[in-house]
Design a protein around this motif. Structure first.
Motif, PDB file in Angstrom:
ATOM      1  N   ILE A  99       0.860  -1.175   0.000  1.00 57.84           N
ATOM      2  CA  ILE A  99       0.000   0.000   0.000  1.00 57.84           C
ATOM      3  C   ILE A  99       0.897   1.226   0.000  1.00 57.84           C
ATOM      4  N   SER A 100       0.623   2.159  -0.905  1.00 52.59           N
ATOM      5  CA  SER A 100       1.383   3.396  -0.964  1.00 52.59           C
ATOM      6  C   SER A 100       0.408   4.567  -0.838  1.00 52.59           C
ATOM      7  N   LEU A 101       0.414   5.189   0.328  1.00 56.60           N
ATOM      8  CA  LEU A 101      -0.455   6.347   0.528  1.00 56.60           C
ATOM      9  C   LEU A 101       0.022   7.541  -0.290  1.00 56.60           C
ATOM     10  N   ALA A 102       1.330   7.643  -0.487  1.00 53.35           N
ATOM     11  CA  ALA A 102       1.885   8.764  -1.242  1.00 53.35           C
ATOM     12  C   ALA A 102       1.364   8.771  -2.682  1.00 53.35           C
ATOM     13  N   ASP A 103       1.255   7.588  -3.286  1.00 50.93           N
ATOM     14  CA  ASP A 103       0.770   7.474  -4.667  1.00 50.93           C
ATOM     15  C   ASP A 103      -0.727   7.181  -4.734  1.00 50.93           C
ATOM     16  N   ASN A 104      -1.326   6.869  -3.577  1.00 50.74           N
ATOM     17  CA  ASN A 104      -2.737   6.474  -3.498  1.00 50.74           C
ATOM     18  C   ASN A 104      -2.979   5.196  -4.309  1.00 50.74           C
ATOM     19  N   THR A 105      -2.021   4.253  -4.237  1.00 48.46           N
ATOM     20  CA  THR A 105      -2.121   2.991  -4.966  1.00 48.46           C
ATOM     21  C   THR A 105      -1.915   1.817  -4.016  1.00 48.46           C
ATOM     22  N   ALA A 106      -2.262   0.647  -4.484  1.00 44.13           N
ATOM     23  CA  ALA A 106      -2.061  -0.576  -3.710  1.00 44.13           C
ATOM     24  C   ALA A 106      -1.982  -1.757  -4.667  1.00 44.13           C
ATOM     25  N   SER A 107      -1.421  -2.857  -4.189  1.00 45.98           N
ATOM     26  CA  SER A 107      -1.376  -4.067  -5.009  1.00 45.98           C
ATOM     27  C   SER A 107      -1.378  -5.304  -4.125  1.00 45.98           C
ATOM     28  N   VAL A 108      -1.942  -6.357  -4.672  1.00 43.88           N
ATOM     29  CA  VAL A 108      -1.942  -7.674  -4.037  1.00 43.88           C
ATOM     30  C   VAL A 108      -1.457  -8.640  -5.102  1.00 43.88           C
ATOM     31  N   THR A 109      -0.354  -9.346  -4.829  1.00 40.16           N
ATOM     32  CA  THR A 109       0.184 -10.299  -5.803  1.00 40.16           C
ATOM     33  C   THR A 109       0.309 -11.665  -5.137  1.00 40.16           C
ATOM     34  N   ALA A 110      -0.317 -12.660  -5.750  1.00 43.40           N
ATOM     35  CA  ALA A 110      -0.274 -14.027  -5.242  1.00 43.40           C
ATOM     36  C   ALA A 110       0.488 -14.896  -6.233  1.00 43.40           C
ATOM     37  N   THR A 111       1.399 -15.708  -5.716  1.00 45.14           N
ATOM     38  CA  THR A 111       2.145 -16.657  -6.537  1.00 45.14           C
ATOM     39  C   THR A 111       1.618 -18.053  -6.242  1.00 45.14           C
ATOM     40  N   PHE A 112       1.190 -18.760  -7.289  1.00 42.68           N
ATOM     41  CA  PHE A 112       0.644 -20.099  -7.105  1.00 42.68           C
ATOM     42  C   PHE A 112       1.746 -21.067  -6.688  1.00 42.68           C
ATOM     43  N   LEU A 125      -1.084 -14.046  -9.879  1.00 42.46           N
ATOM     44  CA  LEU A 125      -2.334 -13.331 -10.058  1.00 42.46           C
ATOM     45  C   LEU A 125      -2.224 -12.063  -9.224  1.00 42.46           C
ATOM     46  N   ALA A 126      -2.548 -10.930  -9.814  1.00 42.09           N
ATOM     47  CA  ALA A 126      -2.358  -9.663  -9.114  1.00 42.09           C
ATOM     48  C   ALA A 126      -3.587  -8.768  -9.225  1.00 42.09           C
ATOM     49  N   TRP A 127      -3.905  -8.102  -8.129  1.00 45.76           N
ATOM     50  CA  TRP A 127      -4.888  -7.030  -8.090  1.00 45.76           C
ATOM     51  C   TRP A 127      -4.100  -5.739  -7.918  1.00 45.76           C
ATOM     52  N   THR A 128      -4.393  -4.741  -8.747  1.00 52.23           N
ATOM     53  CA  THR A 128      -3.695  -3.470  -8.679  1.00 52.23           C
ATOM     54  C   THR A 128      -4.706  -2.342  -8.577  1.00 52.23           C
ATOM     55  N   ARG A 129      -4.484  -1.459  -7.601  1.00 55.92           N
ATOM     56  CA  ARG A 129      -5.355  -0.300  -7.406  1.00 55.92           C
ATOM     57  C   ARG A 129      -4.681   0.920  -8.021  1.00 55.92           C
ATOM     58  N   SER A 130      -5.388   1.589  -8.916  1.00 59.73           N
ATOM     59  CA  SER A 130      -4.838   2.798  -9.532  1.00 59.73           C
ATOM     60  C   SER A 130      -5.033   3.973  -8.583  1.00 59.73           C
ATOM     61  N   ASP A 131      -4.405   5.104  -8.902  1.00 61.20           N
ATOM     62  CA  ASP A 131      -4.533   6.282  -8.046  1.00 61.20           C
ATOM     63  C   ASP A 131      -5.950   6.863  -8.064  1.00 61.20           C
ATOM     64  N   THR A 132      -6.779   6.423  -9.009  1.00 58.00           N
ATOM     65  CA  THR A 132      -8.166   6.881  -9.044  1.00 58.00           C
ATOM     66  C   THR A 132      -9.086   6.001  -8.203  1.00 58.00           C
ATOM     67  N   GLY A 133      -8.560   4.906  -7.665  1.00 56.99           N
ATOM     68  CA  GLY A 133      -9.332   4.039  -6.788  1.00 56.99           C
ATOM     69  C   GLY A 133      -9.967   2.843  -7.474  1.00 56.99           C
ATOM     70  N   THR A 134      -9.643   2.605  -8.730  1.00 51.53           N
ATOM     71  CA  THR A 134     -10.196   1.438  -9.421  1.00 51.53           C
ATOM     72  C   THR A 134      -9.227   0.263  -9.330  1.00 51.53           C
ATOM     73  N   TRP A 135      -9.785  -0.917  -9.206  1.00 55.65           N
ATOM     74  CA  TRP A 135      -8.991  -2.141  -9.094  1.00 55.65           C
ATOM     75  C   TRP A 135      -9.021  -2.906 -10.412  1.00 55.65           C
ATOM     76  N   ALA A 136      -7.901  -3.508 -10.769  1.00 57.83           N
ATOM     77  CA  ALA A 136      -7.810  -4.337 -11.971  1.00 57.83           C
ATOM     78  C   ALA A 136      -7.078  -5.630 -11.633  1.00 57.83           C
ATOM     79  N   CYS A 137      -7.543  -6.715 -12.223  1.00 57.80           N
ATOM     80  CA  CYS A 137      -6.930  -8.027 -12.007  1.00 57.80           C
ATOM     81  C   CYS A 137      -6.146  -8.430 -13.249  1.00 57.80           C
ATOM     82  N   THR A 138      -4.923  -8.918 -13.042  1.00 60.48           N
ATOM     83  CA  THR A 138      -4.113  -9.475 -14.126  1.00 60.48           C
ATOM     84  C   THR A 138      -3.496 -10.784 -13.652  1.00 60.48           C
ATOM     85  N   THR A 139      -3.186 -11.644 -14.595  1.00 59.94           N
ATOM     86  CA  THR A 139      -2.591 -12.920 -14.235  1.00 59.94           C
ATOM     87  C   THR A 139      -1.647 -13.394 -15.337  1.00 59.94           C
TER      88      THR A 139
END
Length: 157
Positions: A99-112, A125-139
């Motif tokens: 979590i980065s409050l300075a950038d207003n971003t966050a990420s969750v990364t899981a390794t199988f 598999l990763a969840w990434t929060r943009s500075d606008t507050g939207t979450w996106a999933c990539t894998t």
């Protein structure tokens, strides 16, 4: 004298049944393994996606991974996540939450790892929060295992 009728199956009939079972198994087993891998990716997507609410709460309370790693994420270990280093918060190996409050971003990364299917082992598999507050999933898993709503990593496209 009455002829005695023999009852039972001939060798050819038995061989035909065994051949049919073999053909069905050759088709069914790989399909089942694909199904298991896809369901495991969906499960990890759901498990890690549940952290988004806890992360948003931590961010609203002013806690990030560099200054206050005591934010309680309420994480319960998953047997599908394994290998890899855990940084920032106190979670299991193979799960990285930042979590980065300075950038207003966050990420969750899981390794199988752990009990994950061999087809997806060591993928992420990763969840990434943009500075606008939207979450996106990539894998990084193959397209045939990818759940709806989770795209490919940009490096793979």
């Amino acid at each position: 004298m009455k002829a005695q009728m023999q009852k039972g199956f001939t060798l050819i009939e038995l061989m035909i049944v065994v051949a049919i079972i073999g053909i069905l198994a050759a088709i069914a087993i790989p399909q089942y393994q694909n199904y298991v891998a896809k369901s495991q990716v969906s499960r990890v997507m759901s498990e890690t996606g549940a952290l988004k609410t806890a992360i948003e709460t931590c961010m609203m309370e002013g806690k990030d991974s560099s200054t206050d790693p005591v934010c309680d994420l309420g994480w319960t270990d998953s047997n599908l996540i394994g290998e890899g280093e855990s940084e920032g918060f106190d979670t299991q190996d193979g799960l990285d939450v930042e979590i980065s409050l300075a950038d207003n971003t966050a990420s969750v990364t899981a390794t199988f790892g752990g009990n994950a299917s061999a087809a997806i082992n060591d993928e992420t598999l990763a969840w990434t929060r943009s500075d606008t507050g939207t979450w996106a999933c990539t894998t990084s898993v193959e397209a045939k295992y990818r759940p709806a709503g989770c795209g490919a990593n940009e490096a793979e496209e």
